[in-house]
Write an enzyme that holds these catalytic residues in place. Structure first.
Site: not given
Length: 153
Positions: A52, A54, A82, A85
């Site tokens: 992801h 991040e 999320c 993350c």
């Protein structure tokens, strides 16, 4: 628009153009405003569900700074993190996060963060089957780590 959020948004847009992953981008800066790392979602291109925006920004920053502790840095991300993350942000000791879109916005276009949040609240328990086995043997590794003054981070 905040210049760092604009960069996070651009990272998301460029990732989409390169077909690397979802519409997410991130930037990590120091307290003086210097850009340390950029990230965009690379789940598709890396065949990695953990890639992801991040996480990619955190990995790049840690590698660049040769540390696992980003407590003196700020994260800008195009969408509310999320659960994975968010956990990575906490493990990296990042104390300040700015986000653009909400988790509800992500849900409206099909991303399923809400299922994970619900699981953590004790709902959707059929999402994954967790089985504890062989604790007695595995706990020895923890005891040895503690005995040898392993680093707690």
């Amino acid at each position: 628009m905040n210049k760092y959020m604009e960069l996070a948004k651009q990272n998301a847009e460029e990732g989409i153009e390169r077909n690397e992953g979802g519409p997410f981008g991130a930037v990590i800066v120091d307290k003086a405003g210097n850009i340390i790392s950029n990230g965009n979602n690379k789940v598709i291109v890396n065949h990695d569900p953990t890639a992801h925006a991040e996480i990619t920004a955190i990995r790049e920053a840690c590698k660049k700074l040769n540390t696992y502790d980003l407590s003196d840095y700020i994260l800008y991300t195009s969408c509310e993190p999320c659960p994975m993350c968010l956990s990575a942000i906490i493990w990296a000791n990042i104390k300040e996060v700015y986000y653009g879109c909400t988790k509800e916005d992500a849900g409206e276009i099909g991303f399923r963060d809400d299922m994970i949040y619900d699981y953590l609240k004790g709902k959707h328990t059929n999402l994954i089957k967790m089985n504890k086995i062989d604790r007695e043997e595995c706990i020895e590794v923890f005891k040895n780590y503690e005995k040898n003054n392993g680093i707690i981070y």
